[in-house]
Design an enzyme around this catalytic site. Sequence first.
Site, PDB file in Angstrom:
ATOM      1  CB  ALA A  51      23.392  41.607  45.478  1.00 45.14           C
ATOM      2  CB  ALA A  52      26.946  44.062  49.645  1.00 41.13           C
ATOM      3  N   GLY A  53      26.945  45.738  47.001  1.00 40.83           N
ATOM      4  CA  GLY A  53      27.184  47.016  46.331  1.00 40.83           C
ATOM      5  C   GLY A  53      25.986  47.474  45.523  1.00 40.83           C
ATOM      6  CG  ASP A  54      24.780  45.391  42.130  1.00 44.28           C
ATOM      7  OD1 ASP A  54      25.486  46.316  41.673  1.00 44.28           O
ATOM      8  OD2 ASP A  54      24.912  44.207  41.783  1.00 44.28           O
TER       9      ASP A  54
END
Length: 300
Positions: free
Chosen positions: A245-248
Amino acid sequence: MRPTPRIAVLGSTNMDLVAYVAKAPDRGETVTGREFRTIPGGKGANQAIAAARAGGDVTMIGAVGADDFGVRLRGALGESGVDTGRLRTVEGASGTAHIVVDDEGGNAIVVVPGANATVTGLAPGDAEAIEAARTLLLQLEIPLEGVLVGARTARERGVRTVLTPAPAQPLPPELLAAVDLLVPNEHEAAALTGRTDPHEAAEALLEQVPELIITLGSAGSLYADRSGTRLTVPAPQVKAVDTTAAGDTFVGALAVALGEGRAVPEALAWASAAAALSVGRPGASASMPARAEIDAFVRP
């Protein structure tokens, strides 16, 4: 004291079914995992939770199924401070994401849309929720027609639209025309433009959107706009445990930082800190940091 940004998220909610393995299996191969978890996720819900934990006043617009996963997804959003009054319940199954995470922190994901496939437009009251926000966050895990209606509604009502073009797919010009800020990762930017160099991809994308940020993983992020601004902000160097979930997390924190009126370099650095904290922990929404953690990481 900074103002509290009002953010609406139109997007997916999924239950993430996560298997942790030493090495992801090749085609036709069976491997033994060391752990399995069910974790609330979905790109829409992830961005909503990230923004709420970072200090935003967040409303989630979308759909869950009439099943146990739907109950848990709604509860997880509420526990993180997200308003779920616009999250409708529909017959059938909630969305699921089947994720394999290896020891290097990499992942492979299969998404089954479930209830998310019903979000082809806005329900009564959704347009008003978008209008009440300062920013609308969009992704591509609901049908494209639903994304387009949301973007057009935001544009008509003077709300800033931020689109994460994931999963990557061709985008109609009418959608890009309603986007204020595009936030692809480097692979999505390449898929949209056919150019593997992020700087070249950025120049091509600026012909379609006025402002963009290309996330570059551990290399940081690249900002560009039509006024000629070009800026690269490095990412904090941390050991990745799970990058799911890094991008989110980045987008949710970014929406809060920009909504507070921070300058772009500061907003990018703050969002990068949030993403760095998230990759050091397992899970999607479970890994997202609170505002105090981000502040402490930026100013130890």
